[in-house]
Motif scaffolding. Structure first.
Motif, short mmCIF file in Angstrom:
data_model
loop_
_atom_site.label_atom_id
_atom_site.label_comp_id
_atom_site.label_asym_id
_atom_site.label_seq_id
_atom_site.Cartn_x
_atom_site.Cartn_y
_atom_site.Cartn_z
N THR A 1 47.31 40.57 50.01
CA THR A 1 46.12 41.10 51.01
C THR A 1 46.41 40.65 52.52
O THR A 1 47.00 39.93 52.69
CB THR A 1 44.85 40.43 50.25
OG1 THR A 1 44.89 38.99 50.18
CG2 THR A 1 44.53 40.99 48.95
N THR B 1 43.66 40.21 56.20
CA THR B 1 42.62 40.33 56.95
C THR B 1 42.69 40.61 58.33
O THR B 1 43.49 40.53 59.14
CB THR B 1 41.69 39.08 56.73
OG1 THR B 1 42.52 38.00 57.37
CG2 THR B 1 41.49 38.78 55.27
N THR C 1 36.54 40.92 55.14
CA THR C 1 36.93 40.48 53.93
C THR C 1 38.50 40.82 53.47
O THR C 1 39.19 41.76 54.25
CB THR C 1 36.28 41.28 52.85
OG1 THR C 1 36.20 42.79 53.00
CG2 THR C 1 34.85 41.00 52.98
N ALA C 2 39.27 40.33 52.44
CA ALA C 2 40.41 40.45 52.21
C ALA C 2 40.86 42.25 51.98
O ALA C 2 39.96 42.69 51.04
CB ALA C 2 40.96 39.73 50.97
N LEU C 3 41.87 42.70 52.55
CA LEU C 3 42.23 44.02 52.06
C LEU C 3 43.44 44.06 51.29
O LEU C 3 44.39 43.28 51.67
CB LEU C 3 42.06 44.76 53.44
CG LEU C 3 41.04 44.99 54.04
CD1 LEU C 3 41.06 45.18 55.48
CD2 LEU C 3 40.40 46.39 53.57
N ALA C 4 43.69 44.95 50.52
CA ALA C 4 44.95 45.22 49.67
C ALA C 4 46.15 45.64 50.78
O ALA C 4 45.96 46.20 51.54
CB ALA C 4 44.79 46.16 48.59
N TYR C 5 47.30 45.03 50.19
CA TYR C 5 48.33 45.52 51.12
C TYR C 5 48.54 46.76 51.29
O TYR C 5 49.09 47.40 52.30
CB TYR C 5 49.58 44.75 50.37
CG TYR C 5 50.09 45.62 49.23
CD1 TYR C 5 51.11 46.67 49.17
CD2 TYR C 5 49.56 45.61 47.87
CE1 TYR C 5 51.64 47.10 48.18
CE2 TYR C 5 49.92 46.15 46.84
CZ TYR C 5 50.92 47.12 46.99
OH TYR C 5 51.32 47.85 45.86
N ALA D 1 45.79 49.28 51.12
CA ALA D 1 44.44 49.59 51.39
C ALA D 1 44.46 50.92 52.26
O ALA D 1 45.48 51.19 53.06
CB ALA D 1 43.76 48.68 52.24
#
Length: 245
Positions: free
Chosen positions: A94, A96, A105-109, A111
Motif C-alpha cells: 500500500t 499513502t 488512508t492506505a491505498l492499494a499499490y 488503486a
C-alpha cells in the motif's frame, strides 16, 4: 406526454446565497456556454434516474473564449497539477499521500484514480472538487487542484509507500504545472461576469443558453468556486462585497 418533477438546488429570485442584492441583477446578457468545459462536482451536479438533468451551478465566474465564441469557466491563472508515479513494479502493498499535513488512508499499490480521489476528499482540508484525480489503476495519477485551491500554488503532496515485490518500489511526486503562475490565452483569462441562474442540461448536450450577470452585488464567500474579488475590472458594474456575518 411525460411529466417529471424537477428539483432545483436554489430558489428562484432571491435564493442565491452569493447574490447579496437583487437590485439591477436582472440586467443580464444572454450568452451560450460550452458545457464540455465545466467539471462535475466543481461546476455541476449529476442527475438521477428519474431526473436525469444535470445542474450547472449559478454564480460560476465566466470568461469568453474568443476562439469558440462560447463562455467557459473564468481561468485567470493556471491550476496546480501534480503527478504521483509508482515506480519499481510492486506486486503488492500500500501507499499513502499526505497533503498539507493530512494523510490519506492506505491505498492499494494498484488503486484506481477514483479510489485515490476518494481518499483525498476524506481529508479534513479537501472538499469534493478540490482535487480531481485521473489516470490508470496503479498510476501514474494526475492530481489537478481546483475548488478552494483554484489558481493557488499549493504545497507539493508527499507519498509514503509500503510495497512488496518489484525492484526498490516507491512513489515519486512531481509538480507538472505550478498553480498561479500563468494565464490562459484564449480569452477566458478575462473575467466577464457570473452565471446568474442554475442551468439544467442533459448528458450529451454540449451547449446551452444562459444568463450572464454583469451588474449586482456578490458575496464571494458563497460562490461555488474560489474567486478573487481583485479580478473584477475597474469600472465594472459588478460589485464584490465581503460579508463578515
Amino acid at each position: 406526454m411525460s411529466i417529471q418533477p424537477y428539483t432545483t438546488t436554489e430558489t428562484l429570485g432571491f435564493g442565491r446565497r452569493w447574490l447579496m442584492n437583487t437590485f439591477g441583477s436582472r440586467t443580464n446578457e444572454t450568452i451560450t456556454v460550452d458545457l464540455t468545459a465545466f467539471d462535475e462536482t466543481l461546476h455541476w451536479t449529476e442527475g438521477s434516474a428519474h431526473q436525469p438533468q444535470r445542474k450547472l451551478k449559478s454564480g460560476i465566474p465566466l470568461g469568453y473564449n474568443t476562439t469558440t465564441k462560447l463562455y467557459e469557466p473564468y481561468s485567470p491563472v493556471t491550476n496546480e497539477v501534480q503527478t504521483a508515479t509508482i515506480t519499481g513494479g510492486p506486486t503488492g502493498g500500500t501507499f499513502t499521500l499526505t497533503f498539507s499535513g493530512q494523510t490519506t488512508t492506505a491505498l492499494a499499490y494498484n488503486a484506481t484514480a477514483a479510489a485515490v480521489q476518494t481518499a483525498l476528499e476524506a481529508l479534513s482540508n479537501v472538499n469534493p472538487g478540490d482535487i480531481k484525480v485521473t489516470g490508470n489503476a496503479g498510476g501514474p495519477y494526475t492530481l489537478t487542484f481546483g475548488g478552494q485551491y483554484l489558481g493557488d500554488n499549493v504545497a507539493s503532496a508527499t507519498a509514503t509507500a509500503s510495497f512488496t515485490g518489484g525492484t526498490s518500489p516507491g512513489v515519486t511526486m512531481a509538480t507538472t504545472t505550478a498553480g498561479g503562475t500563468a494565464t490562459a490565452s484564449d480569452g477566458t483569462q478575462k473575467f466577464a461576469g457570473f452565471l446568474y441562474a442554475e442551468v439544467a442540461f442533459y448528458p450529451g448536450e454540449t451547449k446551452s443558453e444562459a444568463a450572464l450577470m454583469v451588474h449586482g452585488q456578490v458575496n464571494p464567500k458563497y460562490l461555488p468556486v474560489a474567486f478573487d474579488p481583485a479580478d473584477v475590472p475597474a469600472g465594472s458594474n459588478t460589485q464584490i462585497i465581503y460579508k463578515t456575518a
